[in-house]
Design an enzyme around this catalytic site. Structure first.
Site, mmCIF file in Angstrom:
data_model
loop_
_atom_site.group_PDB
_atom_site.id
_atom_site.type_symbol
_atom_site.label_atom_id
_atom_site.label_comp_id
_atom_site.label_asym_id
_atom_site.label_seq_id
_atom_site.Cartn_x
_atom_site.Cartn_y
_atom_site.Cartn_z
ATOM 1 N N CYS A 110 -3.974 0.616 -2.684
ATOM 2 C CA CYS A 110 -3.894 -0.620 -1.893
ATOM 3 C C CYS A 110 -2.814 -1.548 -2.457
ATOM 4 O O CYS A 110 -2.483 -1.496 -3.651
ATOM 5 C CB CYS A 110 -5.211 -1.371 -1.928
ATOM 6 S SG CYS A 110 -6.542 -0.590 -1.011
ATOM 7 N N GLU A 152 0.453 5.274 0.534
ATOM 8 C CA GLU A 152 -0.461 6.333 0.978
ATOM 9 C C GLU A 152 0.002 7.698 0.479
ATOM 10 O O GLU A 152 1.087 7.840 -0.110
ATOM 11 C CB GLU A 152 -0.570 6.286 2.510
ATOM 12 C CG GLU A 152 -1.136 4.947 2.966
ATOM 13 C CD GLU A 152 -1.399 4.836 4.446
ATOM 14 O OE1 GLU A 152 -0.895 5.680 5.224
ATOM 15 O OE2 GLU A 152 -2.113 3.887 4.825
ATOM 16 N N CYS A 196 -10.282 -4.943 0.207
ATOM 17 C CA CYS A 196 -11.394 -3.982 0.203
ATOM 18 C C CYS A 196 -12.256 -4.226 -1.046
ATOM 19 O O CYS A 196 -11.864 -4.975 -1.958
ATOM 20 C CB CYS A 196 -10.870 -2.550 0.238
ATOM 21 S SG CYS A 196 -10.227 -1.964 -1.352
ATOM 22 N N ASN A 253 0.844 -1.191 0.000
ATOM 23 C CA ASN A 253 0.000 0.000 0.000
ATOM 24 C C ASN A 253 0.882 1.244 0.000
ATOM 25 O O ASN A 253 1.927 1.291 0.643
ATOM 26 C CB ASN A 253 -1.007 0.000 1.158
ATOM 27 C CG ASN A 253 -0.401 -0.185 2.523
ATOM 28 O OD1 ASN A 253 0.650 -0.799 2.677
ATOM 29 N ND2 ASN A 253 -1.058 0.335 3.537
ATOM 30 N N GLU A 269 -2.939 -4.726 -3.077
ATOM 31 C CA GLU A 269 -3.423 -5.672 -4.086
ATOM 32 C C GLU A 269 -3.423 -5.038 -5.476
ATOM 33 O O GLU A 269 -2.988 -5.631 -6.462
ATOM 34 C CB GLU A 269 -4.850 -6.130 -3.756
ATOM 35 C CG GLU A 269 -4.991 -6.852 -2.434
ATOM 36 C CD GLU A 269 -5.341 -5.917 -1.288
ATOM 37 O OE1 GLU A 269 -4.758 -4.813 -1.203
ATOM 38 O OE2 GLU A 269 -6.185 -6.298 -0.470
HETATM 39 N N1 THU Z 1 -5.319 -1.377 2.383
HETATM 40 C C1 THU Z 1 -4.767 -2.233 1.467
HETATM 41 O O1 THU Z 1 -3.596 -2.069 1.074
HETATM 42 N N2 THU Z 1 -5.528 -3.254 0.998
HETATM 43 C C2 THU Z 1 -6.834 -3.474 1.351
HETATM 44 O O2 THU Z 1 -7.484 -4.329 0.772
HETATM 45 C C3 THU Z 1 -7.430 -2.699 2.432
HETATM 46 C C4 THU Z 1 -6.680 -1.484 2.843
HETATM 47 C C5 THU Z 1 -4.505 -0.267 2.891
HETATM 48 C C6 THU Z 1 -4.938 1.079 2.407
HETATM 49 C C7 THU Z 1 -4.412 1.977 3.507
HETATM 50 O O3 THU Z 1 -3.072 2.334 3.199
HETATM 51 C C8 THU Z 1 -4.410 1.105 4.744
HETATM 52 O O4 THU Z 1 -4.569 -0.218 4.294
HETATM 53 C C9 THU Z 1 -5.506 1.442 5.732
HETATM 54 O O5 THU Z 1 -6.735 1.509 5.103
#
Ligand code: THU
Length: 132
Positions: A54, A45, A88, A43, A56
Site C-alpha cells: 500500500c 502491485e 486499510c 501502491n 501508506e
Molecule cells: N491500497 C492502498 O495503497 N492503501 C490502502 O490503504 C488501501 C488499498 C491499494 C492496494 C491496492 O494496490 C489497491 O489499493 C486496491 O486495493
C-alpha cells in the site's frame, strides 16, 4: 512546514507513479514529520496479488530507510476515485506504530476534491503497542 493542502498535492503528484495495473486503483501518500521532512509513497502491485504494498506503508518505509527518527505528524492519502481511500487495517496499525501513541492527522481526498481530516486515534481505537 507544509500545509495540509500542500501535503495532499504531494500525495496527488506521487499518485501518478502508482504501479497498479491489476486493480487500476492508484493511491498516493505523503507523510510529514516534525522536522518538516515529507516522504512519498505509492501502491505497488504484483502479479502475485497478496504481495501488493500500500501507498501508506511505502511512504513510512521510505522514512525509516532515510533514517527519520522524528515524530510523525500527518499523512495525506489521495485516490482519484469517487470515494476517499481510507487506510486499510494493516496501514492503520503501521501509522499507529510510528505515531508513538500521539495524534497523527489523517487527511483524505478523492476525485472531486475537498479535504477530509481525521486522526489515527479516531480510526484505530485501542491500537496495539508493545509496552516498554
Ligand atoms: N491500497 C492502498 O495503497 N492503501 C490502502 O490503504 C488501501 C488499498 C491499494 C492496494 C491496492 O494496490 C489497491 O489499493 C486496491 O486495493
Amino acid at each position: 512546514m507544509v500545509t495540509n493542502e500542500e501535503l495532499m498535492n504531494i500525495a496527488k503528484e506521487a499518485c501518478k507513479n502508482s504501479y497498479s495495473p491489476y486493480s487500476k486503483f492508484p493511491v498516493g501518500a505523503a507523510i510529514l514529520y516534525s522536522d518538516g521532512t515529507v516522504y512519498k509513497g505509492v501502491n505497488v502491485e504484483n502479479s502475485s496479488f497478496g504481495l501488493t504494498l500500500c501507498a501508506e506503508r511505502n511512504a513510512l518505509s521510505s522514512a525509516v530507510a532515510n533514517g527519520q527518527k522524528g515524530n510523525l505528524m500527518a499523512i495525506a492519502i489521495f485516490s482519484p476515485k469517487e470515494k476517499m481511500c481510507a487506510p486499510c487495517g494493516a496501514c492503520r496499525q503501521w501509522i499507529w506504530e510510528f505515531s508513538k501513541g500521539n495524534e497523527v492527522a489523517i487527511i483524505l481526498e478523492a476525485k472531486n476534491g475537498g479535504l477530509y481530516t481525521t486522526t489515527i486515534k479516531e480510526i484505530l481505537p485501542l491500537g496495539f503497542l508493545l509496552e516498554e
